[in-house]
Write a protein that holds these residues in place. Structure first.
Motif, PDB file in Angstrom:
ATOM      1  N   GLU A  93       1.235  -8.740   1.125  1.00 12.62           N
ATOM      2  CA  GLU A  93       2.142  -8.707  -0.038  1.00 12.62           C
ATOM      3  C   GLU A  93       1.340  -8.769  -1.335  1.00 12.62           C
ATOM      4  O   GLU A  93       1.581  -8.013  -2.279  1.00 12.62           O
ATOM      5  N   ARG A  96      -0.348  -5.531  -1.984  1.00 12.03           N
ATOM      6  CA  ARG A  96       0.591  -4.529  -2.542  1.00 12.03           C
ATOM      7  C   ARG A  96       0.877  -4.824  -4.015  1.00 12.03           C
ATOM      8  O   ARG A  96       1.114  -3.918  -4.801  1.00 12.03           O
ATOM      9  N   HIS A  97       0.864  -6.103  -4.361  1.00 14.61           N
ATOM     10  CA  HIS A  97       1.146  -6.497  -5.739  1.00 14.61           C
ATOM     11  C   HIS A  97      -0.013  -6.129  -6.680  1.00 14.61           C
ATOM     12  O   HIS A  97       0.216  -5.630  -7.780  1.00 14.61           O
ATOM     13  N   ASP A 100      -2.633  -0.386  -5.484  1.00 13.09           N
ATOM     14  CA  ASP A 100      -1.745   0.685  -5.018  1.00 13.09           C
ATOM     15  C   ASP A 100      -2.168   1.059  -3.612  1.00 13.09           C
ATOM     16  O   ASP A 100      -3.256   1.621  -3.430  1.00 13.09           O
ATOM     17  N   LEU A 101      -1.337   0.745  -2.619  1.00 10.73           N
ATOM     18  CA  LEU A 101      -1.681   1.101  -1.247  1.00 10.73           C
ATOM     19  C   LEU A 101      -1.220   2.527  -0.969  1.00 10.73           C
ATOM     20  O   LEU A 101      -0.072   2.883  -1.274  1.00 10.73           O
TER      21      LEU A 101
END
Ligand SMILES: C[S@@+](CC[C@H](N)C(=O)[O-])C[C@H]1O[C@@H](n2cnc3c(N)ncnc32)[C@H](O)[C@@H]1O
Ligand code: SF4
Length: 404
Positions: A93, A96-97, A100-101
């Protein structure tokens, strides 16, 4: 500028793909052959504190990579599977925060078969893990004992079955050969048992005695070099039926190569977060390639500031060796333009030396590709020695900032 030394040209350097490595440093018990930055867990796993430290680390390093997409994430160790799915989910998480995946980001978690209670793999998959690397090492009970492993062959089999059932058929098995007292038949049996579990990928390493390990201090009797070579040939014959060798120790079914490791071997970039993690970041605009190293000791890492990371600019004279040390591991080799794009050096900086290696039958240059021959793969170290910078002193790295 010293004559004869290559110089990096900002105009050639391009930004390569970016991966993220996350180090989880604890194991149930330290194996006697292992020199990874891993520690026997002597008390309760400091799950919350460590995840919080990883979050801070990612936040701090995100400034280095702007909006660059992350193409793969690898949870390595140590034993990442000591951490429950919720903890891995919190790390993802945060990733992702802060980053940029990529939509098809490969997310691998290393697991020890002795640490995966029932249902864990489903949990890992639910939080985003889509590939697992399982440390099988051997299927022989006596060998597992000698290697100080905490699991049985039966537990490895059960873990593989659970991976398939959890929809994680894209898994790797780590195997070692050249084990104490092992014969060729024993090494082949291990490979056959591994293949029977239908992995997508196999990593097949020769056991090495690493300085600072228990095995180095008190070496077990290992097979002679000739026997180890015979083991490799016999095992290769088994593996090659369904798998293609794409790197010295890595074999995959079609389309199942490990993208994360491929990015390392293609001299791509990676952020390294966690205790002792290493990173490599290209700053094409500044014409710089920087290596990062985090605090090695887990307690210090957790207590310290992520900004205490050590940063070292890679000297231009070191780049040919560093690039080739990775790219020449690949059976298919590399496109020659990648050399310039990923080092900022002219191809001419290495061409004469590579031509001499080609004349010795160690590599082939064909059109836009350069790849090692089977002989070259076998004698990679000999090839690399000829690519070492001529003077370690002159080619020394320049330290930008160092944490304590
Ligand atoms: C970080 S460990 C893998 C995950 C997990 N910690 C485990 O052992 O199950 C990476 C792999 O490197 C290999 N390895 C470690 N030490 C080695 C050595 N001295 N010689 C050859 N292979 C080694 C083992 O196959 C091991 O699974
Ligand atoms: S081989 Fe794996 S389980 Fe064993 S000490 Fe090293 S990292 Fe830990």
């Amino acid at each position: 500028m010293l004559s004869g030394w290559p110089s990096m040209q900002r105009s050639l350097l391009q930004t390569p793909p970016l991966s993220l490595y996350v180090h989880m440093p604890w194991c149930v018990r330290k194996c006697p052959y292992c020199d990874f930055n891993s520690y026997t867990l002597r008390e309760t796993l400091p799950e919350t504190q460590y995840v919080a430290a990883l979050e801070r680390d990612m936040e701090s390093q995100s400034a280095d990579v702007g909006g660059r997409p992350i193409v793969s994430i690898f949870f390595g160790g140590g034993t990442p599977s000591l951490f429950p799915p919720e903890a891995i989910g919190r790390v993802l998480e945060a990733a992702r925060h802060h980053f940029d995946l990529a939509a098809d980001c490969e997310i691998t978690l290393e697991a020890n078969p002795g640490t995966v209670e029932r249902g864990r793999f489903t949990g890992y998959r639910e939080v985003g893990v889509n590939r697992v690397s399982l440390g099988a090492q051997s299927f022989d009970a006596a060998q597992l004992e000698k290697l100080g492993r905490i699991h049985s062959a039966g537990e490895t089999t059960r873990a593989a079955e659970e991976l398939h059932a959890a929809g994680l058929s894209n898994f790797n098995l780590d195997l070692m050969y050249g084990l104490p007292g092992q014969d060729v038949a024993g090494a082949v049996r291990d490979v056959q048992q591994a293949l029977a579990l239908s992995p997508a990928h196999l990593s097949h390493y020769q056991l090495t005695l690493e300085p600072g390990t228990q095995f180095a201090a008190k070496p077990p009797a290992l097979p002679e070099d000739d026997t180890a070579s015979e083991m490799l040939s016999a095992c290769y014959a088994e593996i090659a039926a369904d798998f293609t060798q794409y790197e010295i120790s890595a074999y995959a079914r079609a389309g199942r190569q490990c993208r994360h490791n491929l990015n390392y071997w293609s001299f791509g970039d990676y952020l390294g977060v966690g205790a002792g993690a290493h990173g490599k970041i290209t700053f094409a605009d500044r014409g710089e390639i920087v290596r990062t190293t985090q605090q090695r000791e887990p307690r210090r890492y957790q207590a310290g500031s992520p900004a205490a990371i050590a940063r070292t600019r890679v000297a231009a004279a070191d780049l040919p060796f560093e690039f080739m040390m990775n790219a020449l591991r690949l059976a298919e080799g590399f496109e020659t333009r990648f050399f310039s794009e990923r080092t900022g050096l002219e191809w001419e900086a290495v061409q004469p030396k590579l031509e001499r290696l080609a004349a010795r039958g160690l590599l082939v240059m064909e059109g836009s590709m350069c790849h090692p021959t089977p002989l070259g793969l076998r004698f990679l170290n000999e090839m690399l020695v000829s690519l070492l910078p001529e003077s370690a002193g002159l080619a020394g790295k320049q330290t930008l900032s160092t944490g304590s």
